[in-house]
Write a protein that holds these residues in place. Structure first.
Motif, short mmCIF file in Angstrom:
data_model
loop_
_atom_site.label_atom_id
_atom_site.label_comp_id
_atom_site.label_asym_id
_atom_site.label_seq_id
_atom_site.Cartn_x
_atom_site.Cartn_y
_atom_site.Cartn_z
N GLU A 95 53.58 23.46 49.56
CA GLU A 95 52.81 22.50 48.78
C GLU A 95 51.54 23.10 48.19
OE1 GLU A 95 53.52 19.65 47.73
OE2 GLU A 95 55.00 18.72 49.04
N ALA A 96 51.19 24.30 48.61
CA ALA A 96 49.96 24.92 48.11
C ALA A 96 50.17 26.42 47.98
CB ALA A 96 48.80 24.64 49.06
N ILE A 97 49.62 26.99 46.90
CA ILE A 97 49.75 28.43 46.65
C ILE A 97 48.57 29.13 47.32
CG2 ILE A 97 49.81 30.20 44.84
CD1 ILE A 97 50.90 27.99 42.97
N ALA A 98 48.87 30.20 48.06
CA ALA A 98 47.81 30.91 48.79
C ALA A 98 46.84 31.57 47.82
CB ALA A 98 48.42 31.95 49.73
N ASN A 99 45.65 31.81 48.32
CA ASN A 99 44.58 32.36 47.51
C ASN A 99 44.72 33.88 47.36
OD1 ASN A 99 42.29 32.33 46.06
ND2 ASN A 99 40.90 32.10 47.78
N VAL A 100 45.84 34.31 46.81
CA VAL A 100 46.08 35.73 46.57
C VAL A 100 45.23 36.15 45.36
CG1 VAL A 100 47.82 37.41 45.82
CG2 VAL A 100 48.41 35.64 47.51
N PRO A 101 44.37 37.18 45.54
CA PRO A 101 43.40 37.50 44.49
C PRO A 101 44.00 37.64 43.09
CG PRO A 101 42.92 38.75 46.46
CD PRO A 101 44.21 38.03 46.72
N GLU A 102 45.14 38.34 42.94
CA GLU A 102 45.71 38.54 41.61
C GLU A 102 46.06 37.19 40.96
OE1 GLU A 102 46.57 40.06 44.33
OE2 GLU A 102 47.07 42.18 44.02
N ILE A 103 46.63 36.29 41.75
CA ILE A 103 47.04 35.00 41.20
C ILE A 103 45.82 34.15 40.89
CG2 ILE A 103 48.28 32.86 41.71
CD1 ILE A 103 50.26 34.45 43.30
N ARG A 104 44.90 34.16 41.83
CA ARG A 104 43.67 33.39 41.63
C ARG A 104 42.96 33.82 40.35
NH1 ARG A 104 39.72 31.26 45.07
NH2 ARG A 104 37.99 30.64 43.76
N GLU A 105 42.91 35.11 40.12
CA GLU A 105 42.22 35.61 38.94
C GLU A 105 42.92 35.13 37.66
OE1 GLU A 105 41.92 39.86 38.79
OE2 GLU A 105 40.69 39.80 36.98
N GLU A 106 44.24 35.25 37.64
CA GLU A 106 44.99 34.80 36.46
C GLU A 106 44.79 33.32 36.21
OE1 GLU A 106 45.87 37.61 34.53
OE2 GLU A 106 47.34 36.10 33.96
N ILE A 107 44.78 32.53 37.28
CA ILE A 107 44.58 31.10 37.13
C ILE A 107 43.23 30.83 36.47
CG2 ILE A 107 44.16 28.94 38.40
CD1 ILE A 107 46.30 29.92 40.43
N GLU A 108 42.21 31.51 36.94
CA GLU A 108 40.89 31.28 36.36
C GLU A 108 40.82 31.71 34.90
OE1 GLU A 108 37.48 32.39 38.70
OE2 GLU A 108 38.46 31.67 40.51
N LEU A 109 41.44 32.85 34.59
CA LEU A 109 41.42 33.31 33.20
C LEU A 109 42.16 32.32 32.31
CD1 LEU A 109 41.97 37.16 33.70
CD2 LEU A 109 39.87 35.99 32.98
N ALA A 110 43.29 31.83 32.79
CA ALA A 110 44.06 30.87 31.99
C ALA A 110 43.27 29.58 31.81
CB ALA A 110 45.40 30.60 32.66
N LEU A 111 42.63 29.12 32.89
CA LEU A 111 41.84 27.90 32.80
C LEU A 111 40.72 28.05 31.77
CD1 LEU A 111 41.51 26.98 36.59
CD2 LEU A 111 42.58 25.54 34.84
N LYS A 112 40.03 29.20 31.85
CA LYS A 112 38.91 29.40 30.93
C LYS A 112 39.38 29.50 29.49
CE LYS A 112 35.81 31.54 34.23
NZ LYS A 112 35.37 32.84 34.75
N ALA A 113 40.51 30.18 29.29
CA ALA A 113 41.03 30.31 27.92
C ALA A 113 41.36 28.94 27.36
CB ALA A 113 42.27 31.20 27.93
N CYS A 114 41.98 28.09 28.18
CA CYS A 114 42.33 26.76 27.70
C CYS A 114 41.07 25.91 27.55
CB CYS A 114 43.33 26.12 28.66
SG CYS A 114 44.22 24.75 27.93
#
Lengths: 662, 662
Positions: B439-458
Motif C-alpha cells: 500500500e505504500a512505496i518505500a522511501n528509496v532515494p532514486e524513486i523519491r528524487e524522481e517523484i519530486e522532480l516530476a511533481l515540481k515539473a508539473c
C-alpha cells in the motif's frame, strides 16, 4: 490460451523467505543508506537488551561504528548478556524466521525472529563480507567465535570459519557486520536512537564509539533491572474463530472447561463453565471435537461473560517519571513552560494481547511556535525513528481536534502546530508493526482508540493549564486597565475642571467588585516557593476558605505564616482567610522542600465560603474537598458518549468497527 | 547465568512463514475490518488482471461481496483469464511465497507470491471456513474445483475436497473466500478501489455486485490490451556487490564479458570489455573465480562507463490521456479550472530495476479551497488506498515547497492546502513496497528524487497558469479602475466647475499607455471557441505579430477572419496585426474542431514586433518562435543546482546519499 496456462505453470515456484527479503530489503528497513546503518545498529542493540533482561543483568552495551571506505561501515555491538550456546549461534544470526520470542506472549523488543539475521544478509549483499560473532556463556572457559553468511537460496547459515577463543568477558555476545550505509548526525541518527534507548531504559549503560569524534557514554541512571515481564496466555478478548478452532485442535486438554482455563488468561473454571453453558456447548466436550458453530458460540459467549481485564505484570510501561525525564532530555537546554502530567492508561486487549498506552505532553517556553508539534514514538521501550506517517500513534494525533486543547490545527485534523512535544509509548506482549522493519504500529482499532483516549486525557490537562493561564492574563489586563486608566482619567478631569484629584480606591473596588486570587510557583535553590496573593477589590471586607492540593509534610513549617484549618489525606490543605478588608491585599506564602522540581509544577487552588460571582483567578471548590471524586469524573468523561463530537472519531473503520471487535 | 543461556537455547526454534504472517496479519493488510475486506478483493483482482494480461486477454472481471452474518462476508472474484492448471491451483492459492512473478523482472501487479494465499489464510483464521477455487483452462472440457485451507504450521495447501465440474466459461478462474470484514461505501471503499482500477486499466471490464444495492458495471473504455511489458535483465546501475558476486557464482557464462553481456541489460560486448579493462579484471576470467575486490572494481567501472538508460518496453506508464481521464473521473460532477499538462518522466533505475514516474495535477473551480489537497497514488496501475503517510509519493509531496507553486503550505513543508488533486503513478519492474500489504512505496532515494522532480515539473505548469490568471486579473482590475473612476472624477469635477465633461479617450490612453491582450477559450458543442482581444491604450497606432501555439489543421477555416502570416511545424501560427489605431479594439477569433476538450485548455500566446514595455496580458516571444528550445530550458532548470533551495531537499538521507547510490 491453454499453452499460456501451462507456460505460466512452469514458472510457478517456491520462493525462499530469505530470497524474498533479499529482493525486498526495504521491508526490513534497508531502503536508504542512512536508514540501513541505523537499522543495523538497532536490531543488534534490541537483541542485546532483550538478552540482558531475560537474564536479569544490568545491560552494558558497547556500540561501535567504523568507516571502512566510501559507503562501507563496520558495526560492532557487544553486550554483557548471558551469551548464546554454540549450537544456536549460526541459527540466531544467519537464519530468518528463527528465534526464541516469536511463540512467547511477553513484552519483548524482538518478536519476529528476523531482525539481526536480516542485518547479516544485508551486510553480505552489499559488501560481500561475512559477519563475525563471538559469544561466551558463563560456564564455559572460552568464547565461541565464528564467521557467518546466510545462504539465501536455502535460508540456512553457512559457517565460513569457527574457533574457540579466549575472551576476558565472563559472558556476553559480540556481533560485527560490514554494511553499506551512510553515517549522519542530527535528526534520525544513530546517536538520537541510542539517546532514546537510554532515556526509556535507564537501567542500561550504553557506550557509543562513532566513526569520528569522541566516545559518548549514556550512563546508567538506575541500578534496578525492570521487574521481568511475565509470559501470559492469550486473553480471550479478540481471539479469532479460526484461531480458537486451531487451539482446540492442538490442545492437550481433554475437556472444554480445562481447555478454556489453561489456554487463556483470566478464565477460571467457574467462568469456563459459564461460557460453555451460555454457548450451549457441553463442558465435558473434547476440544478437538469442537465444531465451527460451537466455536462461534463460545466466542459469542465470551463477549457476554464478565472477564477480568488482562494482567499487568506482563507489561512494562515507562511510567510518569521516565516520561517526564524523556521529554526533558529531548528538550535539552530548551526551556518549556509546562509538563502536562503524563497519562498511563489501564491495560486493554487486542486479539488476545494485553497492551498499555502512555502519553506525555510538554508545552510552551522556548519551543518553536511556528512548527508542527514534535512527535516522539516508542514501542516496548524502543524509539521509533522512521515511518512516522504510517504509525497509529501519528494517525491518532492527526485525528484529535487539537484546537479544543489550545493548539493550532487547520480544519481540526492533521499534525497540529504549536510549541509542544507529544510523546506516546505503546507497550504490549505483541506490537502489531506495519512491517518487519518495526518502525510503525499498525492501525489496529483497539490500539488506535486507546491512543486517542490517552492523547485527549493528557490534552485536557494541557487545556486546563492554558485556560488558567489565559484567564489569569485576562484578569491581569483588566486590572491594569482599571488601575492605570481610572487614575489618569481622574487626573486629567481634575486638571480640566481645576479641582483636586479624588481618592479612587472606593471607585476602583466598585468597578471591579471582586476578590482576585493570583498564584505563583518558583523553584529556587532546591525549593518550591509558593505564593498566593488575594486582592480584595470589593467595597466590604471578605472571608473565605483557601484550599490547596499540596504535600503538607513537605511544607517547610518555618516558612508557613498561617497554620491551616485542616489537612486531609496528607495533601488536601485548607486555610481560613478571615476579614480581608476592602482594597487590602494578603500574600499567603510558604516553601516546599525535598520535592523534585518536576513533581510540583503548578498550584491546584480552590476557594469556598464566598460568593462564586465575586471571585476571580481561581475555581470554587466543587463539593466538599472531594477532589478524588473530581478526578474520577474527569476520567469518566472520556468514555461517556456525552462528549458528543469526540466520540465520533473518524477511524478508517468508524466507531462501529471498533466495538465490533471488542 | 549459564543455565539461562541453555534455557533460552531451548526456546530457539524455526518459525514457519505462514505462522509468522498468521500472527502478523496486519503486515499483510488485515489490520482492521474494513481494510481486511478491501485487501481480500484487491489481492484477487490484482491476480486476475495479471493473468489476463499474461495471456493477452481483455479482462472481464466479476467481483461479488455478500454479507453472510455479523462481520462475515463472502467475496467472489471471477475472471476470464487463461485459468490455472490443476496441479498448481492449491499452491497458487494456499501457500505463501509461491508464485510465477517473483523471479521475473517485469511490470506486474503481483510480485511477492503472498497476496491471494494471505487472503485464504485470513479467511480461515477469522471464519474457520475453507476457500473455494474453480479454474478451467481452454484445452480441458471441464473445470477443476477444490476447497482449500492453508496449513499454517507447514505452509502447505490442504485440499479439503476436489472435483471436476462443468463450467460454461471457456477459460478462467473463480475464487471464493469467507472473511471477517466490514463493508463500507465512500472513501477507502471497495467501490473506490474498483473505480481506481477501472480508470487506469481502461481495457478491463469490471462488474461489481455489492452486498446491497445495484450491480455496478465499469465498462471497458478501450478494446486494446496494453502492449505486453517485456521481462528484462537487471540494469547494471545500483546492483549490489554481494548480488554481483552471487550472480557471478551461479552464471552459466564462462567468461566475464559474456556474463556481463547476458546477465545485464544495456551491456554490449564492447561495453563489457570496456568495463573489464577499466576494472583491471581479465575479460576471459571465469565469473565463478571473481574475487570480492574484483567485483568491487567491476561495480566502480560500471559507474564510470557510459551505459544506456534502461529499455522502456518493460514498463507500461499510464500516459497523459489516462491521467487526465483519471483525474476527471475522480472529480465527477465537480468542475475544476485547470488541468496541468501531466508529466511522464524518462525511465530511471534503482537497484537494477527500471522505473517511471508520472504526475498530473488538477486545480481550482469547485474543488475545496479549505482542505488539504487530495492525493491519488498508483503503483503499476494499482490504486493505493491505505498507508498514505508511509509512501514515498506522499513524502515527496510533503517535501516540495508548494508555496512557490501557488498552494498554501505552512512552513513550506507538509501536505499543502488548496483546491487541487495531485495524482502520482510509479511503474516499475519491481515496486519496493514498505510491506507485504503493498500500500505504500518505500522511501528509496532514486524513486523519491524522481517523484519530486516530476511533481515540481508539473507544479511549474500549474504555477504558469496561476501567474497568468493573477496577471490578467490584476490588469483587468487596473483597467476597470481607470475606466470607471476617471470618468466619474471628470463628471464630478465638470459639475462642480460648471463645465461640460471632457472627452477622456486620450487621457485614459495616456494613463495606461499599453496594448492589452486578453484571451479566452470556451468549449461549446464540441468546438473550442478561441478569442484574442487586443486593446490599444496608447496615444498612437500600433502593429505587432501575434503568435499562438495551436494545431493549424484543426482550425475551422470558415471561422478564421484573418489568414496567418506563417505556420511552422503545423502548430506555430503567426498573425500580422497591422495598424491598430489608438483607443481601438481588435478581436481575433476562430474555432477548433475535432479536438477533445481536455487537449486544448489554455491558449499559449506570445507577441513580437512591439516594445515589450507597452504590452500587457501576454508574454513577448523569447527568440524566434523557438518554443522547442523554451521547453528544454524549462526541463533543464529542474536539474541544475541553480534552483538553490529546491536542490536541498531534505530526504531522510540528504542529497548526498542519493548521489552515493547512483
Amino acid at each position: 490460451m491453454s499453452s499460456i496456462a501451462h507456460e505460466l505453470a512452469k514458472k510457478q515456484k517456491e520462493i525462499s523467505v530469505s530470497e524474498f527479503f533479499e529482493k525486498n530489503k526495504q521491508i526490513l528497513g534497508f531502503d536508504s543508506l542512512t536508514r540501513a546503518l541505523i537499522t543495523s545498529v538497532k536490531e543488534a542493540v534490541d537483541n542485546s537488551l532483550d538478552a540482558c533482561e531475560d537474564a536479569g543483568v544490568l545491560p552494558d552495551i558497547i556500540v561501535q561504528v567504523e568507516k571502512i571506505e566510501n559507503n562501507e561501515y563496520r558495526v560492532t555491538v557487544e553486550d554483557n548478556g548471558p551469551g548464546i550456546v554454540k549450537k544456536q549461534v549460526p541459527n540466531v544470526f544467519a537464519r530468518l524466521l528463527y528465534g526464541s520470542r516469536f511463540h512467547t506472549r511477553a513484552q519483548r523488543r524482538g518478536q519476529q525472529g528476523i531482525g539481526v539475521s536480516a542485518v547479516v544478509m544485508y551486510g553480505q549483499l552489499t559488501t560481500g563480507k561475512a559477519t563475525k560473532v563471538k559469544s561466551r556463556i558463563s560456564d564455559e572457559d572460552v568464547a565461541y567465535e565464528c564467521e557467518l553468511i546466510l545462504d539465501t537460496k536455502k535460508n540456512r547459515p553457512d559457517i565460513i570459519s569457527e574457533d574457540f577463543v579466549i575472551w576476558d568477558k565472563p559472558h556476553g555476545t559480540r556481533f560485527q557486520v560490514h554494511v553499506k550505509g551512510k553515517y549522519i548526525t542530527g535528526k534520525q541518527s544513530i546517536f538520537e536512537y541510542l539517546k532514546g534507548v537510554a532515556i526509556v531504559n535507564p537501567h542500561a549503560k550504553i557506550t557509543f564509539i562513532p566513526p569520528e569524534g569522541n566516545t559518548i557514554v549514556f550512563e546508567r541512571a538506575s541500578e534496578n533491572v525492570p521487574p521481568p515481564t511475565k509470559e501470559v496466555m492469550p486473553h480471550p478478548e479478540g481471539v479469532e474463530l479460526g484461531e480458537m478452532l486451531s487451539m482446540a485442535k492442538y490442545t492437550e486438554s481433554l475437556k472444554m472447561t480445562s481447555f478454556l482455563n489453561t489456554e487463556f488468561s483470566r478464565i477460571s473454571y467457574r467462568v469456563a463453565r459459564e461460557i460453555c453453558e451460555l454457548a450451549g456447548v457441553p463442558p465435558e466436550l473434547r476440544p478437538d471435537k469442537l465444531t465451527l458453530e460451537q466455536a462461534g458460540a463460545i466466542l459469542e459467549a465470551i463477549k457476554k461473560v464478565k472477564i477480568m481485564a488482562p494482567e499487568t505484570d506482563c507489561l512494562s510501561p515507562i511510567g510518569e517519571t521516565l516520561i517526564r525525564k524523556g521529554l526533558k532530555n529531548v528538550l535539552g537546554d530548551v526551556k518549556a513552560d509546562f509538563y502536562a502530567p503524563p497519562i498511563t492508561r489501564e491495560p486493554r486487549v487486542f486479539a488476545g494481547n494485553p497492551f498499555i498506552v502512555e502519553v506525555g505532553i510538554v508545552y510552551g517556553g522556548q519551543l518553536n511556535k511556528e512548527e508542527s508539534v514534535q512527535i516522539l514514538r516508542f514501542a516496548n521501550r524502543v524509539p521509533l525513528m522512521y515511518q512516522q506517517g504510517a504509525c497509529a500513534i501519528t494517525q491518532g494525533i492527526e485525528s484529535v481536534d487539537w484546537r479544543r486543547y489550545g493548539l493550532e490545527q487547520r480544519g481540526g485534523q492533521g499534525i497540529p502546530f504549536g510549541p509542544a512535544i507529544i510523546m506516546v509509548h505503546v507497550a504490549s506482549t505483541k506490537i502489531p508493526f506495519t512491517s518487519e522493519s518495526k518502525e510503525a504500529i499498525a492501525n489496529v482499532p483497539e490500539i488506535r482508540e486507546e491512543i486517542e483516549l490517552a492523547l485527549k486525557a493528557c490534552a485536557r490537562r494541557l487545556k486546563t493549564h492554558l485556560n488558567k493561564a489565559a484567564k489569569r492574563s485576562k484578569t491581569r489586563v483588566k486590572f491594569e486597565i482599571v488601575q492605570e486608566i481610572i487614575p489618569m482619567i481622574a487626573q486629567k478631569t481634575a486638571k480640566i475642571v481645576g479641582k483636586p484629584v479624588p481618592d479612587l480606591a472606593g471607585t476602583i473596588t466598585k468597578i471591579m467588585n471582586v476578590v482576585w486570587v493570583d498564584d505563583e510557583v518558583r523553584f529556587e535553590k532546591g525549593r518550591h516557593h509558593i505564593s498566593v496573593k488575594m486582592y480584595n477589590y470589593t467595597p466590604k471586607s471578605q472571608s473565605l476558605h483557601l484550599h490547596m492540593l499540596v504535600p503538607f509534610d513537605k511544607i517547610d513549617q518555618k516558612t508557613l505564616k498561617q497554620q491551616p484549618l485542616e489537612v486531609r489525606d496528607g495533601n488536601k490543605v485548607t486555610w481560613d482567610i478571615k476579614r480581608l478588608s476592602s482594597a487590602a491585599t494578603l500574600e499567603h506564602t510558604f516553601q516546599l522542600h525535598g520535592v523534585p522540581q518536576d513533581q510540583y509544577v503548578e498550584n491546584e487552588i480552590y476557594v469556598s465560603g464566598i460568593d462564586p460571582a465575586s471571585i476571580i483567578g481561581v475555581e470554587v471548590l466543587p463539593g466538599d474537598w472531594d477532589l478524588e471524586h473530581l478526578r474520577i469524573t474527569e476520567e469518566k468523561e472520556v468514555e461517556t458518549p456525552e462528549e458528543g463530537e469526540e466520540a465520533e472519531v473518524d477511524y478508517d473503520e468508524g466507531k462501529e468497527a471498533i466495538s465490533d471487535e471488542e
